[in-house]
Design an enzyme around this catalytic site. Structure first.
Site, PDB file in Angstrom:
ATOM      1  N   CYS A  95       0.834  -1.201   0.000  1.00  0.00           N
ATOM      2  CA  CYS A  95       0.000   0.000   0.000  1.00  0.00           C
ATOM      3  C   CYS A  95       0.870   1.252   0.000  1.00  0.00           C
ATOM      4  O   CYS A  95       1.757   1.398   0.845  1.00  0.00           O
ATOM      5  CB  CYS A  95      -0.916   0.007   1.209  1.00  0.00           C
ATOM      6  SG  CYS A  95      -2.006   1.448   1.273  1.00  0.00           S
ATOM      7  N   LYS A 134       2.139  -9.585   0.484  1.00  0.00           N
ATOM      8  CA  LYS A 134       1.688  -8.910  -0.739  1.00  0.00           C
ATOM      9  C   LYS A 134       2.555  -7.674  -0.939  1.00  0.00           C
ATOM     10  O   LYS A 134       2.699  -6.855  -0.027  1.00  0.00           O
ATOM     11  CB  LYS A 134       0.213  -8.519  -0.652  1.00  0.00           C
ATOM     12  CG  LYS A 134      -0.362  -7.983  -1.966  1.00  0.00           C
ATOM     13  CD  LYS A 134      -1.879  -7.774  -1.856  1.00  0.00           C
ATOM     14  CE  LYS A 134      -2.477  -7.446  -3.220  1.00  0.00           C
ATOM     15  NZ  LYS A 134      -2.044  -6.135  -3.744  1.00  0.00           N
ATOM     16  N   HIS A 166       1.923  -7.521  -6.819  1.00  0.00           N
ATOM     17  CA  HIS A 166       1.249  -6.464  -7.578  1.00  0.00           C
ATOM     18  C   HIS A 166       2.295  -5.913  -8.544  1.00  0.00           C
ATOM     19  O   HIS A 166       3.242  -5.252  -8.123  1.00  0.00           O
ATOM     20  CB  HIS A 166       0.732  -5.372  -6.644  1.00  0.00           C
ATOM     21  CG  HIS A 166      -0.085  -4.339  -7.344  1.00  0.00           C
ATOM     22  ND1 HIS A 166      -0.938  -3.487  -6.684  1.00  0.00           N
ATOM     23  CD2 HIS A 166      -0.198  -4.004  -8.660  1.00  0.00           C
ATOM     24  CE1 HIS A 166      -1.524  -2.678  -7.552  1.00  0.00           C
ATOM     25  NE2 HIS A 166      -1.085  -2.971  -8.759  1.00  0.00           N
ATOM     26  N   GLY A 207      -2.890  -7.107 -10.467  1.00  0.00           N
ATOM     27  CA  GLY A 207      -2.740  -5.811 -11.119  1.00  0.00           C
ATOM     28  C   GLY A 207      -3.340  -5.761 -12.509  1.00  0.00           C
ATOM     29  O   GLY A 207      -2.800  -6.378 -13.421  1.00  0.00           O
TER      30      GLY A 207
END
Length: 335
Positions: A95, A134, A166, A207
């Site tokens: 994030c 992640k 991602h 993604g």
């Protein structure tokens, strides 16, 4: 209890993948892995644990995503997650929001692989369920494959065997979280190379993935595909996933949209009866807001969304509004 592989999963998405959203998705696919919104260690250690961790049994397999950077705090939080019944603990290293950066976690952790390894080891020592990570493929202008390769290698040494990639850089300054999901270019080949270089690891790709043909192409190179916004805005894309990707498992779902609506009326009625509290507690919109995309691409989709967005009707708290919304579609003849 063991579940099927993480061939398909739905990404953790703030303000979206709450427990009501996950129950809704469960009416469409039984075996796709579901993830919570990110929950910070502070929220669990100093807040209302039940409010953050309660979920319905039908959500399994479901993973708890944690945000934090203190190994001891993450270990305590992971233990809480295991005690609550989650099937996996996932550490957020992807994030890019400024709020998350101020907490010294999320994507900025990719610059500190030794710390991440310590966090993963602490969690693995505390729980018996899988601890996964992640992450992005790089941060800011660091774009070399070697950066993410070395990051994954370091964390793998700490015992994590599953990495959700991602396949974009995270730009920590100058781009909003929304822009970070769209502007940095996708580099799927980085995830493919990770699987090639670490064949013993489980590599999932995330993604910009929107269609079944795209999923099938990625699965030629990696172990699993994580869907993000497409699963939310077009949830019925997941219809048929159980038969296509989990054919060897029992209990798959092949429900049509009408059956999904009926199941969610029953769920909403039970939830409102238990938590509604005369309008002061749970509101109908907390459940129905996740369902606006159910009719995406179908005749009557606009009227369906408009009905479920009528604030005055929603305030009445009557789940029958879902059936009224359904009546504006042509599903009686289409399904």
């Amino acid at each position: 209890m063991s579940y099927g592989p993480r061939t398909i999963s739905v990404a953790p998405m703030m303000d979206w993948t709450d427990r009501h959203c996950r129950v809704f998705h469960r009416q469409i696919t039984r075996h796709t892995w579901l993830y919570t919104e990110m929950v910070t260690t502070g929220a669990l250690l100093y807040g209302d644990v039940g409010r953050h961790l309660n979920f319905s049994d039908e959500e399994h397999p479901v993973a708890l995503q944690l945000g934090g950077s203190e190994p001891a705090d993450l270990a305590k939080s992971a233990k809480l997650g295991e005690q609550w019944g989650y099937d996996e603990i996932n550490l957020n290293c992807g994030c890019p929001s400024e709020r998350v950066q101020k907490g010294a976690f999320g994507a900025c952790l990719m610059a500190e692989p030794t710390l991440v390894a310590d966090c993963v080891k602490a969690m693995r020592d505390a729980v018996s369920i899988d601890v996964t990570v992640k992450h992005r493929i790089g941060i800011d202008d660091v774009e070399s494959y070697e950066f993410v390769r070395d990051f994954v290698g370091k964390i793998a040494e700490a015992g994590s065997k599953t990495f959700i990639v991602h396949a974009r850089n995270a730009i920590l300054k100058g781009l909003s979280p929304k822009e970070n999901r769209e502007i940095p270019p996708l580099k799927y080949d980085y995830a493919y190379r990770l699987k090639h270089d670490f064949p013993e690891l489980e590599i999932l790709i995330n993604g910009g993935i929107k269609t079944v043909p795209e999923i099938d192409e990625h699965l030629k190179h990696v172990d699993g595909v994580m869907l993000g916004r497409e699963a939310y805005h077009n949830p019925f894309l997941m219809a048929g996933f159980d038969a296509r990707y989990y054919a060897g498992l029992d209990g798959g779902i092949q429900a049509n949209r009408s059956e999904v609506i009926e199941a969610m009326i029953a769920y909403a009625s039970a939830q409102l009866a238990q938590h509604g509290d005369g309008g002061k507690g749970l509101r109908l919109n907390s459940i129905t807001r996740h369902m606006l995309g159910l009719m995406a691409g179908m005749p009557g989709a606009r009227a369906f969304r408009q009905t479920l967005s009528d604030s005055k009707r929603l305030a009445l708290g009557d789940p029958a509004l879902l059936m009224e919304a359904l009546s504006h579609t042509q599903l009686v003849t289409l399904e």
